[in-house]
Motif scaffolding. Structure first.
Motif, PDB file in Angstrom:
ATOM      1  N   ILE A 110      24.275  37.406  27.867  1.00 33.06           N
ATOM      2  CA  ILE A 110      24.598  35.795  28.576  1.00 33.06           C
ATOM      3  C   ILE A 110      24.459  35.539  30.298  1.00 33.06           C
ATOM      4  O   ILE A 110      25.500  36.582  31.006  1.00 33.06           O
ATOM      5  N   PHE A 114      26.534  32.998  32.380  1.00 36.53           N
ATOM      6  CA  PHE A 114      27.089  31.907  32.664  1.00 36.53           C
ATOM      7  C   PHE A 114      26.681  30.959  33.533  1.00 36.53           C
ATOM      8  O   PHE A 114      26.656  31.702  34.478  1.00 36.53           O
ATOM      9  N   LYS A 169      30.755  34.607  36.013  1.00 34.69           N
ATOM     10  CA  LYS A 169      31.971  35.163  35.209  1.00 34.69           C
ATOM     11  C   LYS A 169      30.833  36.673  36.121  1.00 34.69           C
ATOM     12  O   LYS A 169      31.099  37.409  35.021  1.00 34.69           O
ATOM     13  N   LEU A 170      31.365  36.689  36.982  1.00 31.64           N
ATOM     14  CA  LEU A 170      31.307  38.435  38.310  1.00 31.64           C
ATOM     15  C   LEU A 170      32.359  38.724  37.927  1.00 31.64           C
ATOM     16  O   LEU A 170      33.707  38.319  38.256  1.00 31.64           O
ATOM     17  N   VAL A 171      33.089  39.903  37.929  1.00 32.19           N
ATOM     18  CA  VAL A 171      33.856  40.831  37.975  1.00 32.19           C
ATOM     19  C   VAL A 171      34.612  40.611  39.309  1.00 32.19           C
ATOM     20  O   VAL A 171      33.534  42.327  39.740  1.00 32.19           O
ATOM     21  N   ASN A 172      35.538  40.381  39.907  1.00 31.28           N
ATOM     22  CA  ASN A 172      34.711  39.986  41.732  1.00 31.28           C
ATOM     23  C   ASN A 172      35.386  41.521  42.241  1.00 31.28           C
ATOM     24  O   ASN A 172      35.612  41.934  43.490  1.00 31.28           O
ATOM     25  N   GLU A 173      36.101  42.434  41.764  1.00 30.60           N
ATOM     26  CA  GLU A 173      37.202  43.278  41.861  1.00 30.60           C
ATOM     27  C   GLU A 173      35.527  44.526  41.983  1.00 30.60           C
ATOM     28  O   GLU A 173      35.750  45.393  41.968  1.00 30.60           O
ATOM     29  N   TRP A 174      33.932  44.820  41.066  1.00 30.26           N
ATOM     30  CA  TRP A 174      33.452  45.424  40.993  1.00 30.26           C
ATOM     31  C   TRP A 174      32.520  44.503  42.208  1.00 30.26           C
ATOM     32  O   TRP A 174      31.571  43.966  42.207  1.00 30.26           O
ATOM     33  N   LEU A 193      28.074  46.514  33.714  1.00 27.76           N
ATOM     34  CA  LEU A 193      28.944  46.431  32.346  1.00 27.76           C
ATOM     35  C   LEU A 193      28.317  46.621  30.915  1.00 27.76           C
ATOM     36  O   LEU A 193      28.682  46.807  30.144  1.00 27.76           O
ATOM     37  N   ARG A 251      22.501  41.468  34.650  1.00 29.37           N
ATOM     38  CA  ARG A 251      23.403  41.671  33.595  1.00 29.37           C
ATOM     39  C   ARG A 251      23.149  41.898  32.796  1.00 29.37           C
ATOM     40  O   ARG A 251      23.126  42.256  31.742  1.00 29.37           O
ATOM     41  N   ARG A 275      42.777  42.953  46.887  1.00 31.95           N
ATOM     42  CA  ARG A 275      44.522  42.874  45.925  1.00 31.95           C
ATOM     43  C   ARG A 275      44.772  43.420  44.988  1.00 31.95           C
ATOM     44  O   ARG A 275      45.961  43.451  44.913  1.00 31.95           O
ATOM     45  N   SER A 276      43.461  43.925  44.368  1.00 34.53           N
ATOM     46  CA  SER A 276      44.173  45.230  43.306  1.00 34.53           C
ATOM     47  C   SER A 276      44.817  45.863  44.014  1.00 34.53           C
ATOM     48  O   SER A 276      46.396  46.305  43.263  1.00 34.53           O
ATOM     49  N   GLU A 298      40.310  38.137  34.409  1.00 33.32           N
ATOM     50  CA  GLU A 298      39.362  38.146  34.647  1.00 33.32           C
ATOM     51  C   GLU A 298      38.507  39.462  34.018  1.00 33.32           C
ATOM     52  O   GLU A 298      37.669  39.021  33.117  1.00 33.32           O
ATOM     53  N   ARG A 299      38.858  39.919  34.807  1.00 32.42           N
ATOM     54  CA  ARG A 299      38.102  41.808  34.160  1.00 32.42           C
ATOM     55  C   ARG A 299      38.117  41.329  33.079  1.00 32.42           C
ATOM     56  O   ARG A 299      37.119  42.040  31.933  1.00 32.42           O
ATOM     57  N   ILE A 310      35.991  38.734  30.988  1.00 29.17           N
ATOM     58  CA  ILE A 310      34.565  38.894  30.971  1.00 29.17           C
ATOM     59  C   ILE A 310      33.913  40.647  30.075  1.00 29.17           C
ATOM     60  O   ILE A 310      32.912  40.465  29.510  1.00 29.17           O
ATOM     61  N   MET A 311      34.710  41.251  29.795  1.00 27.28           N
ATOM     62  CA  MET A 311      34.932  42.907  29.575  1.00 27.28           C
ATOM     63  C   MET A 311      34.623  41.952  27.507  1.00 27.28           C
ATOM     64  O   MET A 311      33.264  42.486  27.132  1.00 27.28           O
ATOM     65  N   PHE A 331      31.538  40.493  26.995  1.00 27.98           N
ATOM     66  CA  PHE A 331      30.122  40.917  26.635  1.00 27.98           C
ATOM     67  C   PHE A 331      30.633  42.311  25.364  1.00 27.98           C
ATOM     68  O   PHE A 331      29.795  42.990  24.979  1.00 27.98           O
TER      69      PHE A 331
END
Ligand SMILES: Nc1ncnc2c1ncn2[C@@H]1O[C@H](COP(=O)(O)OP(=O)(O)OP(=O)(O)O)[C@@H](O)[C@H]1O
Ligand SMILES: [Mg+2]
Lengths: 223, 270
Positions: free
Chosen positions: A86, A88, A92-97, A105, A153, B2-3, B177-178, B181-182, B185
């Motif tokens: 998908i 989006f 919808k990316l994971v900002n902390e990665w 992913l 992705r 932030r984490s 968020e994480r 998204i996970m 998928f």
């Protein structure tokens, strides 16, 4: 040719009194290339959400990849989603990665081995022309670059179907062409079903495609 | 970035709870040790006009640890060294008998009253000296100290829990968020929340280690030892694995409860 999506009298909405899509009946063939167009706010993203089970039909029956989505269990839905790619509209990316992990992913979720993942991610980065940005985080990239990460992705795990919501919305002609080539390649070489929401159907496409248009809650096939 | 901040806020919250908890435990231990100390020095004196059966007297109350007759010979000699043997013997017979009653623990004021009443049931007992006033003040001060520390620790825990509940929404947001998204998928719940649980466990372990070693350090400090010695007690601030186990247990329950709360309140959003 068997069908990957079968919709019969499907109504979609975010509440019970206002339907965005009204009793739509259509089907999408396995391995086909499909465009969905429509005015802004017509319900294109809404329709796409229903395909991966994020929005259940209020009425009618919707079957995707052989899975009846009206009454699907969460484990079955996860199984279906593992085989979808998908893109989006808001990425919808994971900002902390970093972007590598973001692209990896679906591979991680599908339990691929680390060495396989690394190779695949490397080659995808090359394909979307982001090799020079490796190691960066989504918020350090431009909108168009983030969009290409989202595309990489979606392609990572060779999904049975790609659902892309305006995947070239933020890209110049050159980068757009890159994305169309990738989608075309997946469709031709891997027989991946490709469903793309777009405002502008590219003129350079070599594959045959179907075109659905959404207007006033109805879905028409355009010839 | 932030984490890391989220990490820190949970660790700090856990540390403050553990610190309050351990301070309360240490205070309780100090007071128990001091009570033990008092009770070994404290005794009631019973005066009787006849010789009492010590063994029978001991049965009067469970609180009695031991009873000894006080030898008055020396005192008599002090009074008058000119008295001869015969007179001393006579004096000894006519003098009342003194008994020192040693107690198992430092008694509550009410326990002293109860004991006195029971001892007076013996008709030959004429007088009981409990030295109450001099001890009672110290004891009341001690209880006051204990109450203050209890209330204080309790308040710290309550305030920290309130702070945690407020932080919870921030954590919820940063994990949403994480997890979302996970999930889109196809990741099962346990996988999309694995990071959260790992964080909860790491934070719990880190904060209990930190608090444990701080107390261990304080325990080793000379000025603390001297202070305890000066009031005649020795207190374990942290006992080996037992205290660490309790800390880890408390920290883990709090952080895991938070993680579970975040997971069960998570809703998919597209
Ligand atoms: N989460 C939501 N909750 C409630 N209403 C929503 C939600 N998402 C979309 N809508 C409404 O549904 C309608 C269709 O939205 P949708 O996002 O499907 O449009 P779209 O065709 O994708 O438009 P665009 O081309 O601008 O992306 C809009 O009127 C919108 O207000
Ligand atoms: Mg849209």
């Amino acid at each position: 040719m068997d069908k990957v999506i079968v919709a019969e009298g499907v109504s979609l909405g975010y509440n019970n009194y206002e339907m965005i899509i009204n009793e739509a009946t259509f089907s999408i063939d396995n391995g086909s290339f499909v465009f969905i167009t429509g005015a802004s706010g017509s319900g294109k993203s809404t329709l796409l959400k229903s395909f991966f089970g994020a929005l259940k039909p209020k009425k009618g029956s919707l079957i995707v990849g052989g899975v009846e989505l009206n009454s699907v269990s969460s484990s079955k839905l996860n199984l279906l989603r593992k085989h979808l790619g998908i893109v989006f509209q808001d990425y919808k990316l994971v900002n902390e990665w970093n972007i590598e992990k973001n692209i990896a992913l679906p591979l991680l979720i599908n339990g691929y081995e680390k060495s396989v993942i690394e190779k695949q991610v490397e080659s995808l980065l090359k394909h979307v022309r982001l090799k020079h940005q490796s190691g960066k985080f989504p918020l350090e990239l431009s909108g168009g670059e983030q969009q290409r990460v989202a595309m990489a992705r979606a392609l990572a795990h060779n999904p049975i179907m790609i659902l892309a919501d305006e995947p070239t919305g933020n890209l110049d002609d050159y980068s757009s062409q890159l994305i169309w080539n990738l989608l075309e390649g997946a469709n031709e070489q891997l027989e991946t079903t490709v469903v793309v929401v777009t405002h502008r159907i590219p003129q350079t496409l070599k594959v045959d495609y179907k075109h659905f248009h959404i207007e006033k809650g109805s879905i028409y096939e355009v010839n | 970035m932030r984490s890391i901040k989220n990490h820190l806020s949970l660790i700090l919250a856990l540390i403050s709870i553990l610190f309050a908890m351990q301070t309360y435990i240490v205070t309780k231990r100090s007071i128990d040790a001091y009570k033990q100390n008092l009770s070994s020095n404290y005794a009631i004196v019973v005066v009787s006009n006849r010789t009492l059966d010590i063994n029978k007297l001991k049965q009067t109350d469970k609180i009695i640890k031991d009873i000894q007759q006080i030898n008055v010979d020396k005192s008599i000699k002090k009074i008058d060294s000119t008295l001869d043997e015969k007179n001393i013997e006579f004096l000894k017979l006519t003098l009342p008998k003194f008994y020192k009653v040693i107690l198992k623990k430092y008694p509550l004021p009410s326990e002293i009253e109860k004991l006195k009443k029971k001892l007076f049931e013996n008709k030959s007992v004429t007088k009981i000296e409990d030295f109450k006033s001099s001890y009672e003040q110290t004891y009341k001060l001690l209880l006051l100290f204990y109450d203050v520390v209890s209330v204080f620790s309790f308040l710290i825990v309550v305030i920290t829990v309130l702070l945690i509940l407020k932080e919870l929404r921030i954590w919820q947001f940063s994990h949403k968020e994480r997890m979302n998204i996970m999930g889109l998928f196809g990741a099962p719940r346990w996988l999309s929340s694995a990071v959260l649980f790992r964080l909860a466990i790491v934070d719990a372990v880190l904060s209990s280690l930190l608090v444990y070693f701080s107390f261990l350090y304080i325990q080793g400090a000379d000025f603390i030892k001297e202070q305890f010695e000066s009031i005649g007690i020795s207190v374990t601030l942290v006992s080996g694995f037992e205290d660490f186990g309790v800390m880890l247990g408390v920290a883990l329950s709090i952080s895991l409860a938070l993680a579970v709360l975040i997971v069960i309140t998570h809703k998919e959003e597209v």
